[in-house]
Design an enzyme around this catalytic site. Sequence first.
Site, PDB file in Angstrom:
ATOM      1  N   HIS A  30      -5.066   6.143  13.871  1.00 49.66           N
ATOM      2  CA  HIS A  30      -4.426   5.317  14.908  1.00 49.66           C
ATOM      3  C   HIS A  30      -3.998   6.135  16.128  1.00 49.66           C
ATOM      4  CE1 HIS A  30      -4.214   1.482  12.688  1.00 49.66           C
ATOM      5  NE2 HIS A  30      -4.206   2.273  11.640  1.00 49.66           N
TER       6      HIS A  30
ATOM      7  N   HIS B 169      -3.498   6.690  -2.567  1.00 52.22           N
ATOM      8  CA  HIS B 169      -3.756   7.154  -1.202  1.00 52.22           C
ATOM      9  C   HIS B 169      -3.318   8.608  -1.061  1.00 52.22           C
ATOM     10  CE1 HIS B 169      -5.245   4.008   1.508  1.00 52.22           C
ATOM     11  NE2 HIS B 169      -4.649   3.143   0.714  1.00 52.22           N
TER      12      HIS B 169
ATOM     13  N   ASP C  45     -11.596  -2.505   3.519  1.00 50.01           N
ATOM     14  CA  ASP C  45     -12.833  -2.973   2.898  1.00 50.01           C
ATOM     15  C   ASP C  45     -12.606  -3.334   1.435  1.00 50.01           C
ATOM     16  OD1 ASP C  45     -15.148  -2.046   4.952  1.00 50.01           O
ATOM     17  OD2 ASP C  45     -13.571  -0.539   4.912  1.00 50.01           O
TER      18      ASP C  45
END
Length: 403
Positions: free
Chosen positions: A17, A104, A350
């Site tokens: 980002h 993650h 996704d």
Amino acid sequence: MSTFGSLYRVTTFGESHCKAVGVIVDGCPPGLHLTEDDVQPQLNRRRPGQSNLTTPRDEKDKVVILSGTEKGFSLGTPIAMQVPNLDQRPHDYGEMDYYPRPSHADYTYLEKYGIKASSGGGRSSARETIGRVAAAAVAEKYLRLTHGIEIVAFVNSIGNVSLDPTTNYTVPADAVSWMRSWQTWWSTLANVTRAQVDATEVRCPDPNVAQQMRARIVEAKEASDSIGGTVVCVIRNLPRGLGEPAFDKLEAKLAHAMLSIPATKGFEIGSGFAGTTVPGHIHNDPFVKKEDGSLGTKTNFSGGIQGGISNGENVYFKVAFKPAATIGQPQETTTYGGTDGVLAAKGRHDPSVLPRAVPIVEAMATLVVMDTLLVQLSRKSAMQLLPREGVPPILTGELEKSR
């Protein structure tokens, strides 16, 4: 580290980002005709929002070449390429301030660096792979023009739905059927094209299997879940002699490259783990004389590599990708401070990373081939300066000719 390669050196930059992501390529041969039009097609194949099977993040991923070319030709100096991040939504990640997301890299990045990106995955995001794909597009053009090298990847499996026919038989009970399935598989690898791969949104070249894969991804998506699978890649027309024993063997470099891709969990080359189930007299690849007079192998369980060096046959390998870690279901976990809680993930992700992973796998294979090719070409150039007179035929493989 963020740099890959020795003679063809690729350094990626950017986070998921930030304002832009990109790459610096050092070692591209001068004189290569190169514009954004050579790079953009592969970026289009990996960009988000291609279908309802991928993340809806709307990024155009338009690349700009900032340096290293003039009047459409490479100068031999570093090539810098940049892609802007346009569809940023850092506010989707507010809960990350409190919770490390399950499976993650939030927690491990914090432990390593003592600081972390507060939105998205930062450097662990697949946005980082844009630089890899761009750098590989440059290398791929050189490899195609100079050696006719072709690199094609495709989705081989989603969940339990698989294209590979070699997994359906056991040896020795079904030895004949097993060998026949491998012959079919090698034929597929020898002939598959990117056009066939891209003809289905799942990127599986078999339309019937692709439909089953699509249904499995839709099932996961409707359950606010995700599903993993495998990508197979084949490298064709690869010169003999690539790979640097003992530690930089060609398969070792490919494994390194593939396992650097986000979400990868496994790698096998040639017959892989299936090859461990058969005796040597079945698995060995006998040598044969080819039509052009060179040596080749009758079978290709080795996957085109022997002793860590390419042997002229097709190189093929399989890469395993885990289910995407971000799912829409609430997950019981803890905060950074250890307080129990429930994380309801937001953001756009996704249901399966496999379709968009295909060009990334191709890219990393291309970077390995480009780097190892330049190393071998430099060795050959140095060797050709030496006189060859007096070298014993037993050392050059020419003993038969000397009789």
